[in-house]
Design a protein around this motif. Sequence first.
Motif, PDB file in Angstrom:
ATOM      1  N   GLU A  56     -25.190 -15.272  12.323  1.00 28.16           N
ATOM      2  CA  GLU A  56     -23.786 -15.223  11.909  1.00 28.16           C
ATOM      3  C   GLU A  56     -23.637 -15.590  10.443  1.00 28.16           C
ATOM      4  O   GLU A  56     -22.803 -15.012   9.733  1.00 28.16           O
ATOM      5  CB  GLU A  56     -22.959 -16.157  12.798  1.00 28.16           C
ATOM      6  CG  GLU A  56     -22.903 -15.690  14.253  1.00 28.16           C
ATOM      7  CD  GLU A  56     -22.365 -16.732  15.214  1.00 28.16           C
ATOM      8  OE1 GLU A  56     -22.060 -16.371  16.373  1.00 28.16           O
ATOM      9  OE2 GLU A  56     -22.255 -17.921  14.826  1.00 28.16           O
ATOM     10  N   ASN A  86     -21.431  -8.546  19.230  1.00 24.50           N
ATOM     11  CA  ASN A  86     -20.325  -8.094  18.374  1.00 24.50           C
ATOM     12  C   ASN A  86     -18.985  -8.691  18.778  1.00 24.50           C
ATOM     13  O   ASN A  86     -17.930  -8.096  18.535  1.00 24.50           O
ATOM     14  CB  ASN A  86     -20.230  -6.554  18.371  1.00 24.50           C
ATOM     15  CG  ASN A  86     -21.321  -5.913  17.539  1.00 24.50           C
ATOM     16  OD1 ASN A  86     -21.751  -6.478  16.537  1.00 24.50           O
ATOM     17  ND2 ASN A  86     -21.781  -4.743  17.948  1.00 24.50           N
ATOM     18  N   LYS A  87     -19.002  -9.871  19.403  1.00 26.94           N
ATOM     19  CA  LYS A  87     -17.760 -10.543  19.789  1.00 26.94           C
ATOM     20  C   LYS A  87     -17.243 -11.363  18.614  1.00 26.94           C
ATOM     21  O   LYS A  87     -17.963 -12.168  18.044  1.00 26.94           O
ATOM     22  CB  LYS A  87     -18.002 -11.453  21.001  1.00 26.94           C
ATOM     23  CG  LYS A  87     -18.338 -10.694  22.275  1.00 26.94           C
ATOM     24  CD  LYS A  87     -18.568 -11.654  23.425  1.00 26.94           C
ATOM     25  CE  LYS A  87     -18.920 -10.902  24.706  1.00 26.94           C
ATOM     26  NZ  LYS A  87     -19.198 -11.835  25.836  1.00 26.94           N
ATOM     27  N   GLU A  88     -15.986 -11.128  18.270  1.00 27.90           N
ATOM     28  CA  GLU A  88     -15.392 -11.834  17.146  1.00 27.90           C
ATOM     29  C   GLU A  88     -14.724 -13.132  17.594  1.00 27.90           C
ATOM     30  O   GLU A  88     -14.211 -13.234  18.707  1.00 27.90           O
ATOM     31  CB  GLU A  88     -14.365 -10.947  16.445  1.00 27.90           C
ATOM     32  CG  GLU A  88     -14.976  -9.741  15.747  1.00 27.90           C
ATOM     33  CD  GLU A  88     -13.939  -8.940  14.981  1.00 27.90           C
ATOM     34  OE1 GLU A  88     -12.733  -9.068  15.305  1.00 27.90           O
ATOM     35  OE2 GLU A  88     -14.325  -8.200  14.062  1.00 27.90           O
ATOM     36  N   ARG A  89     -14.756 -14.125  16.709  1.00 27.18           N
ATOM     37  CA  ARG A  89     -14.047 -15.378  16.961  1.00 27.18           C
ATOM     38  C   ARG A  89     -13.657 -15.998  15.622  1.00 27.18           C
ATOM     39  O   ARG A  89     -14.173 -15.599  14.572  1.00 27.18           O
ATOM     40  CB  ARG A  89     -14.913 -16.347  17.765  1.00 27.18           C
ATOM     41  CG  ARG A  89     -16.080 -16.971  17.018  1.00 27.18           C
ATOM     42  CD  ARG A  89     -16.883 -17.906  17.910  1.00 27.18           C
ATOM     43  NE  ARG A  89     -17.882 -18.682  17.197  1.00 27.18           N
ATOM     44  CZ  ARG A  89     -19.068 -18.227  16.816  1.00 27.18           C
ATOM     45  NH1 ARG A  89     -19.411 -16.970  17.081  1.00 27.18           N
ATOM     46  NH2 ARG A  89     -19.922 -19.005  16.166  1.00 27.18           N
ATOM     47  N   ASN A  95     -14.187 -11.848   5.176  1.00 29.24           N
ATOM     48  CA  ASN A  95     -13.832 -12.569   6.398  1.00 29.24           C
ATOM     49  C   ASN A  95     -13.732 -14.082   6.205  1.00 29.24           C
ATOM     50  O   ASN A  95     -13.416 -14.801   7.143  1.00 29.24           O
ATOM     51  CB  ASN A  95     -14.854 -12.272   7.507  1.00 29.24           C
ATOM     52  CG  ASN A  95     -14.706 -10.859   8.047  1.00 29.24           C
ATOM     53  OD1 ASN A  95     -13.698 -10.209   7.828  1.00 29.24           O
ATOM     54  ND2 ASN A  95     -15.720 -10.393   8.743  1.00 29.24           N
ATOM     55  N   LEU A 110     -13.651 -15.443   9.998  1.00 28.70           N
ATOM     56  CA  LEU A 110     -13.785 -14.505  11.101  1.00 28.70           C
ATOM     57  C   LEU A 110     -15.274 -14.227  11.290  1.00 28.70           C
ATOM     58  O   LEU A 110     -15.936 -13.713  10.396  1.00 28.70           O
ATOM     59  CB  LEU A 110     -13.044 -13.195  10.813  1.00 28.70           C
ATOM     60  CG  LEU A 110     -13.166 -12.103  11.876  1.00 28.70           C
ATOM     61  CD1 LEU A 110     -12.569 -12.565  13.200  1.00 28.70           C
ATOM     62  CD2 LEU A 110     -12.490 -10.811  11.405  1.00 28.70           C
ATOM     63  N   VAL A 111     -15.787 -14.603  12.453  1.00 27.91           N
ATOM     64  CA  VAL A 111     -17.221 -14.521  12.720  1.00 27.91           C
ATOM     65  C   VAL A 111     -17.513 -13.396  13.693  1.00 27.91           C
ATOM     66  O   VAL A 111     -16.827 -13.239  14.708  1.00 27.91           O
ATOM     67  CB  VAL A 111     -17.744 -15.852  13.317  1.00 27.91           C
ATOM     68  CG1 VAL A 111     -19.246 -15.775  13.562  1.00 27.91           C
ATOM     69  CG2 VAL A 111     -17.423 -17.011  12.391  1.00 27.91           C
ATOM     70  N   ASN A 112     -18.526 -12.604  13.371  1.00 31.48           N
ATOM     71  CA  ASN A 112     -18.993 -11.557  14.284  1.00 31.48           C
ATOM     72  C   ASN A 112     -20.227 -12.104  14.996  1.00 31.48           C
ATOM     73  O   ASN A 112     -21.307 -12.145  14.443  1.00 31.48           O
ATOM     74  CB  ASN A 112     -19.335 -10.289  13.500  1.00 31.48           C
ATOM     75  CG  ASN A 112     -19.611  -9.116  14.413  1.00 31.48           C
ATOM     76  OD1 ASN A 112     -19.165  -9.085  15.558  1.00 31.48           O
ATOM     77  ND2 ASN A 112     -20.343  -8.135  13.915  1.00 31.48           N
TER      78      ASN A 112
END
Length: 301
Positions: A151, A172-175, A159, A166-168
Amino acid sequence: MKLEDVLKEYYYYCEAKGFTKKTLINKRQELKQLLEYVVEKRAITELESITSFDLKAYVRMKQIKGLQPQSIVSMFKTIHAFFSWCVREEYLEVNIASKVDTPKVQKKVINAFTGKEVQDMVASFTFKNYLEARNKAIIAMLADTGLRAMEIRGLQFTNVKETTILVNGKGNKERIVFISPALKRILIKYERLRKENFLNKNITSNYFLSYQGAGLSHVALDSVVKEAGKRAGVTTKKVSPHVFRHFYAVACLSEGGMDVYSLSRLLGHADVSVTQRYLHSMNDEQLLNKAIASSPLMHLR
């Protein structure tokens, strides 16, 4: 139905789901090995002909070859996911992989960093040039956000906002993770030196860049972390990005008073049970402080 044909369909399903390139490669390699095994060793070509006994024999073969328990467990998760998909697609009535036991994995106790060690590692880098500032920002971000190595490496400049990132993450789930004022001070100085160093140069969109303006490799990031440990004199512990993630989790639970569900969201865990493992890493003093802070009588007036 030919197993080879079903596997091809499954690969396209995985691509459509948006799995990372690394995940897709791992799935293909493992399922290809399974295909070769059942065809060559068990004389099976049809999906419906595979039984749990065939899968047990496959696991046993991996053990005989010397594959470590953790690797076998990871490998079999891929196989289990494939047969679960076969059930959902109604190619099979039951998931035969559910009847297969995998080896027990001995839990490793991570010797976490102390707050003083982390402070010394952050302070070991300066702002005298771009690379020093970049390394300082990397160590600070690892310690203050608990981001994974992948990450950090894949983090995009656009991001990183004023107070959030904003983390990928995995799959590929963003949080969203949050930037503390202490981390923000370091990032502001880093971004200024980054801008000056790469003025009028072609660079990638990554937040952290190599000296040439490209993204960081796994080896490069690991070298930065190990250099921080060397400079700070951390010689009795493993120094890696994951240990910083461990430090962040335990600090949030023991000192920050964060609940395990909130921490799970910040760490990007798919299951809160994964986050709960960090509770077992807390020492007696940390547990005592947490117990006192949570004491009902201490909050009575």
